[in-house]
Design a protein around this motif. Structure first.
Motif, PDB file in Angstrom:
ATOM      1  N   LYS A   1      70.288  43.487 109.726  1.00 17.90           N
ATOM      2  CA  LYS A   1      68.818  43.557 109.490  1.00 17.90           C
ATOM      3  C   LYS A   1      68.442  42.396 108.344  1.00 17.90           C
ATOM      4  CE  LYS A   1      67.851  48.121 111.613  1.00 17.90           C
ATOM      5  NZ  LYS A   1      68.998  48.870 110.962  1.00 17.90           N
ATOM      6  N   ILE A   2      66.679  41.523 108.909  1.00 16.11           N
ATOM      7  CA  ILE A   2      66.589  40.428 107.923  1.00 16.11           C
ATOM      8  C   ILE A   2      65.277  41.664 106.951  1.00 16.11           C
ATOM      9  CG2 ILE A   2      68.055  38.537 108.543  1.00 16.11           C
ATOM     10  CD1 ILE A   2      65.556  37.688 109.133  1.00 16.11           C
ATOM     11  N   PHE A   3      65.041  40.548 105.821  1.00 18.46           N
ATOM     12  CA  PHE A   3      63.863  41.314 105.132  1.00 18.46           C
ATOM     13  C   PHE A   3      63.666  39.620 104.353  1.00 18.46           C
ATOM     14  CE2 PHE A   3      67.021  44.858 105.649  1.00 18.46           C
ATOM     15  CZ  PHE A   3      66.118  46.241 106.337  1.00 18.46           C
ATOM     16  N   THR A   4      61.643  40.249 104.129  1.00 14.07           N
ATOM     17  CA  THR A   4      61.427  39.012 103.218  1.00 14.07           C
ATOM     18  C   THR A   4      60.850  40.459 102.207  1.00 14.07           C
ATOM     19  OG1 THR A   4      58.957  39.517 104.502  1.00 14.07           O
ATOM     20  CG2 THR A   4      61.271  37.456 104.518  1.00 14.07           C
ATOM     21  N   LYS A   5      60.033  39.473 100.862  1.00 14.46           N
ATOM     22  CA  LYS A   5      59.775  40.419  99.777  1.00 14.46           C
ATOM     23  C   LYS A   5      58.352  40.468 100.177  1.00 14.46           C
ATOM     24  CE  LYS A   5      62.432  39.219  95.525  1.00 14.46           C
ATOM     25  NZ  LYS A   5      63.101  38.214  95.106  1.00 14.46           N
ATOM     26  N   ASN A   6      57.923  42.117 100.093  1.00 11.29           N
ATOM     27  CA  ASN A   6      56.678  42.302 100.491  1.00 11.29           C
ATOM     28  C   ASN A   6      55.300  41.497  99.349  1.00 11.29           C
ATOM     29  OD1 ASN A   6      54.411  42.850 101.424  1.00 11.29           O
ATOM     30  ND2 ASN A   6      54.678  44.671 101.595  1.00 11.29           N
ATOM     31  N   LEU A   7      55.067  40.702  99.960  1.00 12.57           N
ATOM     32  CA  LEU A   7      53.870  39.676  98.769  1.00 12.57           C
ATOM     33  C   LEU A   7      52.859  40.695  98.330  1.00 12.57           C
ATOM     34  CD1 LEU A   7      53.584  37.188  97.506  1.00 12.57           C
ATOM     35  CD2 LEU A   7      51.472  36.084  99.095  1.00 12.57           C
ATOM     36  N   VAL A   8      52.463  41.678  98.989  1.00  8.83           N
ATOM     37  CA  VAL A   8      51.428  42.601  99.048  1.00  8.83           C
ATOM     38  C   VAL A   8      52.055  43.959  99.600  1.00  8.83           C
ATOM     39  CG1 VAL A   8      48.797  43.507  99.436  1.00  8.83           C
ATOM     40  CG2 VAL A   8      49.729  40.742 100.037  1.00  8.83           C
ATOM     41  N   PRO A   9      52.328  44.047  97.998  1.00  7.91           N
ATOM     42  CA  PRO A   9      53.126  45.686  98.651  1.00  7.91           C
ATOM     43  C   PRO A   9      52.870  46.891  98.925  1.00  7.91           C
ATOM     44  CG  PRO A   9      53.934  44.893  95.763  1.00  7.91           C
ATOM     45  CD  PRO A   9      52.396  44.690  96.869  1.00  7.91           C
ATOM     46  N   SER A  10      53.154  47.874  99.630  1.00 12.27           N
ATOM     47  CA  SER A  10      52.712  49.140 100.332  1.00 12.27           C
ATOM     48  C   SER A  10      52.051  48.802 101.398  1.00 12.27           C
ATOM     49  CB  SER A  10      52.606  50.181  99.097  1.00 12.27           C
ATOM     50  OG  SER A  10      50.825  49.887  98.976  1.00 12.27           O
ATOM     51  N   VAL A  11      51.563  47.709 101.558  1.00 11.64           N
ATOM     52  CA  VAL A  11      50.877  47.132 102.708  1.00 11.64           C
ATOM     53  C   VAL A  11      52.032  46.213 104.227  1.00 11.64           C
ATOM     54  CG1 VAL A  11      49.165  45.915 103.714  1.00 11.64           C
ATOM     55  CG2 VAL A  11      48.562  46.813 101.641  1.00 11.64           C
ATOM     56  N   LYS A  12      51.734  47.910 104.661  1.00 12.98           N
ATOM     57  CA  LYS A  12      52.656  47.315 105.750  1.00 12.98           C
ATOM     58  C   LYS A  12      51.271  45.769 107.036  1.00 12.98           C
ATOM     59  CE  LYS A  12      54.957  51.675 106.728  1.00 12.98           C
ATOM     60  NZ  LYS A  12      55.138  51.701 108.265  1.00 12.98           N
ATOM     61  N   VAL A  13      52.064  45.030 107.641  1.00 16.08           N
ATOM     62  CA  VAL A  13      51.018  44.431 108.683  1.00 16.08           C
ATOM     63  C   VAL A  13      50.924  44.413 110.595  1.00 16.08           C
ATOM     64  CG1 VAL A  13      50.636  41.731 109.587  1.00 16.08           C
ATOM     65  CG2 VAL A  13      51.195  41.868 107.540  1.00 16.08           C
ATOM     66  N   TYR A  14      52.410  45.040 110.931  1.00 14.35           N
ATOM     67  CA  TYR A  14      52.324  45.396 112.202  1.00 14.35           C
ATOM     68  C   TYR A  14      53.193  46.552 112.256  1.00 14.35           C
ATOM     69  CZ  TYR A  14      56.296  42.600 111.555  1.00 14.35           C
ATOM     70  OH  TYR A  14      57.927  41.873 111.428  1.00 14.35           O
ATOM     71  N   GLY A  15      53.076  47.715 111.408  1.00  9.84           N
ATOM     72  CA  GLY A  15      54.276  48.588 111.436  1.00  9.84           C
ATOM     73  C   GLY A  15      55.132  48.497 110.981  1.00  9.84           C
ATOM     74  N   GLU A  16      55.537  47.367 111.089  1.00 14.39           N
ATOM     75  CA  GLU A  16      57.140  47.514 110.321  1.00 14.39           C
ATOM     76  C   GLU A  16      57.753  48.353 109.104  1.00 14.39           C
ATOM     77  OE1 GLU A  16      54.975  45.501 109.078  1.00 14.39           O
ATOM     78  OE2 GLU A  16      54.918  44.711 107.289  1.00 14.39           O
ATOM     79  N   LYS A  17      59.116  48.481 108.685  1.00 15.85           N
ATOM     80  CA  LYS A  17      59.516  49.497 108.003  1.00 15.85           C
ATOM     81  C   LYS A  17      59.024  48.600 106.644  1.00 15.85           C
ATOM     82  CE  LYS A  17      63.019  52.345 109.860  1.00 15.85           C
ATOM     83  NZ  LYS A  17      64.417  52.363 110.576  1.00 15.85           N
ATOM     84  N   LEU A  18      59.201  49.127 105.652  1.00 14.75           N
ATOM     85  CA  LEU A  18      59.775  49.006 104.392  1.00 14.75           C
ATOM     86  C   LEU A  18      60.105  49.891 103.671  1.00 14.75           C
ATOM     87  CD1 LEU A  18      55.384  49.655 103.047  1.00 14.75           C
ATOM     88  CD2 LEU A  18      56.415  46.855 103.961  1.00 14.75           C
ATOM     89  N   LEU A  19      60.757  48.798 102.771  1.00  7.74           N
ATOM     90  CA  LEU A  19      62.283  49.278 101.863  1.00  7.74           C
ATOM     91  C   LEU A  19      61.920  48.746 100.565  1.00  7.74           C
ATOM     92  CD1 LEU A  19      65.037  49.756 102.755  1.00  7.74           C
ATOM     93  CD2 LEU A  19      65.696  47.700 103.064  1.00  7.74           C
ATOM     94  N   LYS A  20      62.214  49.866  99.081  1.00  5.54           N
ATOM     95  CA  LYS A  20      62.181  50.188  98.437  1.00  5.54           C
ATOM     96  C   LYS A  20      63.507  49.624  97.344  1.00  5.54           C
ATOM     97  CE  LYS A  20      58.484  50.275  95.665  1.00  5.54           C
ATOM     98  NZ  LYS A  20      57.845  50.994  95.001  1.00  5.54           N
ATOM     99  N   ILE A  21      64.328  48.614  96.828  1.00  5.28           N
ATOM    100  CA  ILE A  21      65.368  48.830  95.722  1.00  5.28           C
ATOM    101  C   ILE A  21      65.182  48.096  94.761  1.00  5.28           C
ATOM    102  CG2 ILE A  21      67.338  47.725  96.204  1.00  5.28           C
ATOM    103  CD1 ILE A  21      67.636  47.009  99.104  1.00  5.28           C
TER     104      ILE A  21
END
Lengths: 268, 223
Positions: free
Chosen positions: B17-37
């Protein structure tokens, strides 16, 4: 530099919001939404009615073959409840003189249906009255669409009929798109699936009409001429909608309808 | 231990699976999964929702954008792909999203209000002159186009003429079914991409199967 970007961003967002607002204040938007709701209301009503009729059928199975109209059937369920309460006099009051009242009362007395539990009947009557409420809303919505269409595109809605006109417009995406449309496209609006099937495989015959099939003139002519009627109507419809969109509010519909009537008379 | 591998600048992979760093933390844009590392939040990039993600999954071998890039995106729609582009280019980058439909832009404008590097433009991509002024002669690093119109290549070339300089990158998603319902898919791709060869060096053509049917994404460089 960074400040410039922030400012431009603000300006762009403001501009986009204004554009969205303008789009949604255009008058065709309401009609397009309403026609979509109209279809959903029809489906919902039919589903509920089917269920109610099936349910009440255990109690009074003979009724369904006498009263074909779903709305009338539901009214009977709502009004009388148990079949023993059905009387000829009250029936004609409820539904108007239909000539079936006597038969219904007789069948109710000799019915093979089983008795219905009181609490089940309550649920069933509630279901019937909800379905009837949907039907009432549908009627109101239809009037709304017809009125709005008449205001938005008087010529077009007179030639097409309010609901059919609204359906065509919703399918095209708006009044502007409709006004830019060639007659051949107008003729086949609503028949896209059949059209593309034909384009992929020429052995399958192409469609002759889409929504226009529901036009009263198409209904009047025999099967083999329906395609011809649809083509004539479509060609007048594009003229009418262009007169509405680009023209100066002149009523051109009377002449068009007269011409179509002549054409339909020949096709009968 | 959870490990993320950076496959392109600011794009990370984990277990396919691929990921990008969330520019606006804790906000989802289209219901995607968030992952914190390690206190950094990542957003999963859905292959089925974004054609750029599908292309990465299917072996795109070059990614023309990185932190600070300027992107012109035609056919922004609700901004699903653009939100990830916005993650990649970060605070120093700018992305312009162009779309003709007010309906889809409603959602997109909401995203623009949260992401300071994304700008909404409601215009017809066939008419680049209507939004030329907003770009203020900026050098565009990537012109990305994903529109469902029959003249996809022509729209792309028109915008190229206005905005791309030699060496800039272009990405064109060709949707065969928007161009012709009846002709053979392969020949449609050939024809559309052939139209680009005067202006572009086509570096790679990625088929987007199985995520999108009858779509390819062409990566190219302006000559």
């Amino acid at each position: 530099m960074e400040q410039d970007i922030a400012q431009m961003r603000k300006a762009l967002i403001r501009r986009a919001k204004k554009q969205v607002q303008e789009r949604y204040s255009e008058t065709d938007v309401d009609i397009i939404r309403a026609i979509s709701v109209l279809g959903d209301l029809d489906n919902a009503f039919n589903l509920l009615a089917e269920n109610a009729i099936e349910w009440y059928g255990g109690h009074f199975p003979e009724l369904q073959s006498i009263v074909r109209d779903n709305e009338a059937y539901l009214k009977i369920v709502k009004e009388f409840g148990e079949k023993e309460n059905i009387s000829e006099k009250k029936l004609s009051k409820l539904l108007g003189e239909t000539g079936k009242e006597k038969r219904i009362e007789e069948k109710a007395k000799s019915s093979m249906g089983s008795p219905v539990k009181k609490n089940a009947l309550e649920e069933l009557q509630l279901l019937a009255s909800n379905a009837l409420a949907l039907k009432a809303e549908r009627k109101k919505l239809q009037e709304f669409i017809e009125k709005e269409m008449e205001k938005l595109a008087p010529n077009f809605s007179k030639v097409a009929g309010g609901i059919l006109g609204a359906r065509l417009m919703a399918n095209a995406g708006g009044l502007k798109q409709l006004a830019m449309m060639p007659a051949s496209t107008m003729q086949l609006l609503g028949a896209e699936k059949a059209l593309f099937r034909h384009l992929k495989n020429k052995k399958i015959k192409g469609p002759k009409y889409g929504f226009i099939y529901g036009h009263s003139f198409v209904k009047q002519v025999p099967g083999k001429n329906k395609g011809k009627a649809a083509r004539s109507i479509a060609s007048k419809l594009v003229l009418a909608v262009r007169a509405d969109y680009f023209g100066n509010k002149k009523d051109v519909s009377k002449e068009m309808i007269a011409n179509l009537e002549k054409r339909v008379a020949k096709l009968k | 231990m959870f490990t993320l591998e950076e496959i392109f600048p600011e794009i990370f992979e984990h277990e396919g699976k691929i990921f990008t760093k969330n520019l606006v933390p804790s906000v989802k844009v289209y219901g995607e999964k968030l992952l914190k590392i390690d206190n950094v939040e990542y957003r999963q990039w859905d292959f089925f929702r974004s054609k750029l993600a599908a292309a990465i999954k299917n072996g795109l071998n070059e990614m023309p954008i990185k932190q600070g890039s300027t992107v012109l995106y035609l056919g922004a729609a609700e901004g699903t792909t653009l939100s990830h582009v916005s993650d990649i280019i970060g605070k120093t980058g700018i992305a312009f999203g162009v779309d003709i439909s007010e309906r889809v832009m409603r959602k997109f404008i909401g995203m623009c209000e949260q992401r300071k590097n994304v700008m909404p433009i409601i215009e017809d991509a066939r008419k680049p002159w209507t939004y030329k002024a907003f770009l203020e002669e900026r050098k565009i690093d990537l012109l990305f186009q994903d529109v469902s119109q029959p003249d996809q290549a022509r729209i792309f070339l028109k915008n190229t003429e206005y905005f791309l300089k030699k060496g800039s990158a272009g990405m064109l998603v060709v949707k065969a079914k928007s161009i012709s319902q009846k002709s053979d898919v392969g020949s449609v791709f050939g024809k559309e991409l052939g139209a680009l060869t005067d202006q572009f060096k086509i570096k790679q053509v990625v088929n987007l199967k199985p995520f999108e049917k009858d779509h390819v994404l062409a990566l190219c460089e302006k000559l």
